[in-house]
Design a protein around this motif. Sequence first.
Motif, PDB file in Angstrom:
ATOM      1  N   LEU A 218       0.744  -1.543   0.279  1.00 42.45           N
ATOM      2  CA  LEU A 218      -0.034  -0.039  -0.127  1.00 42.45           C
ATOM      3  C   LEU A 218       0.584   1.572  -0.192  1.00 42.45           C
ATOM      4  CD1 LEU A 218      -3.092  -0.968   2.343  1.00 42.45           C
ATOM      5  CD2 LEU A 218      -3.059  -0.603  -0.079  1.00 42.45           C
ATOM      6  N   ILE A 219       0.483   1.939  -0.983  1.00 42.97           N
ATOM      7  CA  ILE A 219       0.958   3.692  -1.111  1.00 42.97           C
ATOM      8  C   ILE A 219       0.688   4.518  -0.719  1.00 42.97           C
ATOM      9  CG2 ILE A 219       2.194   5.084  -2.552  1.00 42.97           C
ATOM     10  CD1 ILE A 219       3.521   2.680  -4.182  1.00 42.97           C
ATOM     11  N   VAL A 220       0.222   5.371   0.235  1.00 41.67           N
ATOM     12  CA  VAL A 220      -1.149   5.927   0.525  1.00 41.67           C
ATOM     13  C   VAL A 220      -0.681   7.640   0.159  1.00 41.67           C
ATOM     14  CG1 VAL A 220      -1.716   7.234   2.864  1.00 41.67           C
ATOM     15  CG2 VAL A 220      -1.445   5.373   3.382  1.00 41.67           C
ATOM     16  N   ALA A 221      -1.827   7.524  -0.707  1.00 42.20           N
ATOM     17  CA  ALA A 221      -1.637   9.133  -1.436  1.00 42.20           C
ATOM     18  C   ALA A 221      -1.765  10.389  -0.355  1.00 42.20           C
ATOM     19  CB  ALA A 221      -1.984   9.073  -2.578  1.00 42.20           C
ATOM     20  N   LEU A 222      -0.620  11.070  -0.314  1.00 41.25           N
ATOM     21  CA  LEU A 222      -0.472  12.278   0.873  1.00 41.25           C
ATOM     22  C   LEU A 222      -0.771  13.826  -0.151  1.00 41.25           C
ATOM     23  CD1 LEU A 222       1.621  11.773   2.913  1.00 41.25           C
ATOM     24  CD2 LEU A 222       0.229  11.065   3.046  1.00 41.25           C
ATOM     25  N   ASP A 223      -2.312  13.903  -0.651  1.00 40.45           N
ATOM     26  CA  ASP A 223      -2.833  15.083  -1.220  1.00 40.45           C
ATOM     27  C   ASP A 223      -3.331  15.865  -0.428  1.00 40.45           C
ATOM     28  OD1 ASP A 223      -2.480  13.772  -3.916  1.00 40.45           O
ATOM     29  OD2 ASP A 223      -4.129  12.093  -3.799  1.00 40.45           O
ATOM     30  N   PHE A 224      -2.605  16.675   0.018  1.00 36.97           N
ATOM     31  CA  PHE A 224      -2.425  17.781   1.170  1.00 36.97           C
ATOM     32  C   PHE A 224      -1.812  18.800   0.672  1.00 36.97           C
ATOM     33  CE2 PHE A 224      -3.300  14.280   3.900  1.00 36.97           C
ATOM     34  CZ  PHE A 224      -3.984  14.111   4.104  1.00 36.97           C
TER      35      PHE A 224
ATOM     36  N   LYS B 271       2.709   8.684  -0.626  1.00 38.10           N
ATOM     37  CA  LYS B 271       3.228   9.069  -2.280  1.00 38.10           C
ATOM     38  C   LYS B 271       3.380  10.477  -1.816  1.00 38.10           C
ATOM     39  CE  LYS B 271       0.240   9.848  -5.665  1.00 38.10           C
ATOM     40  NZ  LYS B 271      -0.311  10.459  -5.800  1.00 38.10           N
ATOM     41  N   VAL B 272       3.901  11.360  -2.706  1.00 40.91           N
ATOM     42  CA  VAL B 272       4.005  13.029  -2.249  1.00 40.91           C
ATOM     43  C   VAL B 272       4.158  13.458  -3.746  1.00 40.91           C
ATOM     44  CG1 VAL B 272       5.131  14.905  -2.177  1.00 40.91           C
ATOM     45  CG2 VAL B 272       5.823  13.495  -0.051  1.00 40.91           C
ATOM     46  N   GLY B 273       2.740  13.926  -4.305  1.00 40.25           N
ATOM     47  CA  GLY B 273       2.962  14.598  -5.611  1.00 40.25           C
ATOM     48  C   GLY B 273       2.393  15.853  -5.894  1.00 40.25           C
ATOM     49  N   LYS B 274       2.357  15.889  -6.967  1.00 39.83           N
ATOM     50  CA  LYS B 274       2.033  17.736  -7.270  1.00 39.83           C
ATOM     51  C   LYS B 274       1.644  18.847  -6.229  1.00 39.83           C
ATOM     52  CE  LYS B 274       2.842  16.693 -12.345  1.00 39.83           C
ATOM     53  NZ  LYS B 274       2.606  15.569 -12.167  1.00 39.83           N
ATOM     54  N   GLN B 275       0.112  18.285  -6.012  1.00 41.54           N
ATOM     55  CA  GLN B 275      -0.527  19.149  -4.920  1.00 41.54           C
ATOM     56  C   GLN B 275       0.725  19.856  -3.536  1.00 41.54           C
ATOM     57  OE1 GLN B 275      -3.685  17.438  -4.393  1.00 41.54           O
ATOM     58  NE2 GLN B 275      -5.022  19.271  -2.291  1.00 41.54           N
ATOM     59  N   LEU B 276       1.012  18.416  -2.942  1.00 42.48           N
ATOM     60  CA  LEU B 276       1.790  18.734  -1.957  1.00 42.48           C
ATOM     61  C   LEU B 276       3.100  19.148  -2.478  1.00 42.48           C
ATOM     62  CD1 LEU B 276       2.126  18.515   1.341  1.00 42.48           C
ATOM     63  CD2 LEU B 276       3.204  16.288   1.175  1.00 42.48           C
ATOM     64  N   PHE B 277       3.286  19.183  -3.035  1.00 42.40           N
ATOM     65  CA  PHE B 277       5.139  19.205  -3.226  1.00 42.40           C
ATOM     66  C   PHE B 277       5.126  20.972  -4.620  1.00 42.40           C
ATOM     67  CE2 PHE B 277       9.814  19.612  -5.706  1.00 42.40           C
ATOM     68  CZ  PHE B 277       9.999  18.797  -4.888  1.00 42.40           C
ATOM     69  N   THR B 278       4.364  21.073  -5.211  1.00 42.61           N
ATOM     70  CA  THR B 278       4.084  22.718  -5.117  1.00 42.61           C
ATOM     71  C   THR B 278       4.524  23.861  -3.588  1.00 42.61           C
ATOM     72  OG1 THR B 278       3.527  21.829  -7.249  1.00 42.61           O
ATOM     73  CG2 THR B 278       3.328  24.168  -7.165  1.00 42.61           C
TER      74      THR B 278
ATOM     75  N   SER C 146      10.858  19.750   1.398  1.00 38.11           N
ATOM     76  CA  SER C 146      11.014  19.175   3.229  1.00 38.11           C
ATOM     77  C   SER C 146       9.789  18.698   3.720  1.00 38.11           C
ATOM     78  CB  SER C 146      11.623  21.053   3.685  1.00 38.11           C
ATOM     79  OG  SER C 146       9.422  21.463   3.236  1.00 38.11           O
ATOM     80  N   ALA C 147       8.709  18.426   2.311  1.00 34.23           N
ATOM     81  CA  ALA C 147       8.089  17.258   2.785  1.00 34.23           C
ATOM     82  C   ALA C 147       8.031  16.373   2.883  1.00 34.23           C
ATOM     83  CB  ALA C 147       6.804  17.923   1.493  1.00 34.23           C
ATOM     84  N   VAL C 148       8.727  16.181   1.526  1.00 38.32           N
ATOM     85  CA  VAL C 148      10.583  14.188   1.524  1.00 38.32           C
ATOM     86  C   VAL C 148      10.512  14.333   2.331  1.00 38.32           C
ATOM     87  CG1 VAL C 148      11.162  13.372  -0.292  1.00 38.32           C
ATOM     88  CG2 VAL C 148       9.182  14.686  -1.147  1.00 38.32           C
ATOM     89  N   GLU C 149      11.639  15.130   3.145  1.00 38.09           N
ATOM     90  CA  GLU C 149      12.987  15.148   3.332  1.00 38.09           C
ATOM     91  C   GLU C 149      12.172  14.667   5.262  1.00 38.09           C
ATOM     92  OE1 GLU C 149      16.120  18.016   1.724  1.00 38.09           O
ATOM     93  OE2 GLU C 149      14.800  19.368   3.210  1.00 38.09           O
TER      94      GLU C 149
END
Length: 233
Positions: A7-13, A34-41, A46-49
């Motif tokens: 399972l990969i939980v999509a962190l769409d926040f 999972k970190v996608g475009k929404q959170l990364f942008t 730093s979210a990934v880190e």
Amino acid sequence: MVDHKALIVALDFDDIDSVLRLTDQLDPSLCRVKVGKQLFTRVGPSAVEQLVKRGFDVFLDLKFHDIPNTVANAVSAAADLGVWMTNVHASGGSSMMNAAREALVGRQNKPLLTAVTVLTSMAEADLAEVGFQGAALARVVALAKLTEKAGLDGVVCSAQEASELRKVVDPAFALVTPGIRLKGDAMGDQKRVVDPAAAIAAGANYLVMGRSITAATDPIAAIKRILSSLEPE
């Protein structure tokens, strides 16, 4: 055998506080994130880190699609963040995918590199609109073969195509499947959806799930129920 962290939980926040509140309730030994475009942008690298520091395997889902040199540099930057997986668009072609793969050569902790085939939000009418005539499955299979030939680790596809892909790609070639929904869940903007057990049975390796887990009253209990449903009876 099913990967114990399939399972990969999509962190769409939109903010890191929401991410940290949720991941406080998750166990990195039971799932990946999972970190996608929404959170990364919104938040940036730093979210990934912060997630990596908390012990999570991070799938950085930015779907790079650009000239080969630009994509190679982006993939290298993703690897510097310590991600477990990152991805490109297979429709960028073999030169772009080869450049991305070569950017990771020699790295000690090399992330998995996958390629998006056809977005799970696209139906055949959407493909026709952008000039592709034919079934979505044919497009997915062609792009998966191109991705495998370029030496990448797998593809992102709908679980609806997983069983057919398993007939034409190596068993070690990973199938990452978004558009996974529990029975009774709203489809949202997805069009080619499958439930978790059916996706694994079809040959998927990793299941990307968002609201079914992130909106649950008890997210870790939801994860345990889903994982339990994946085990053979």
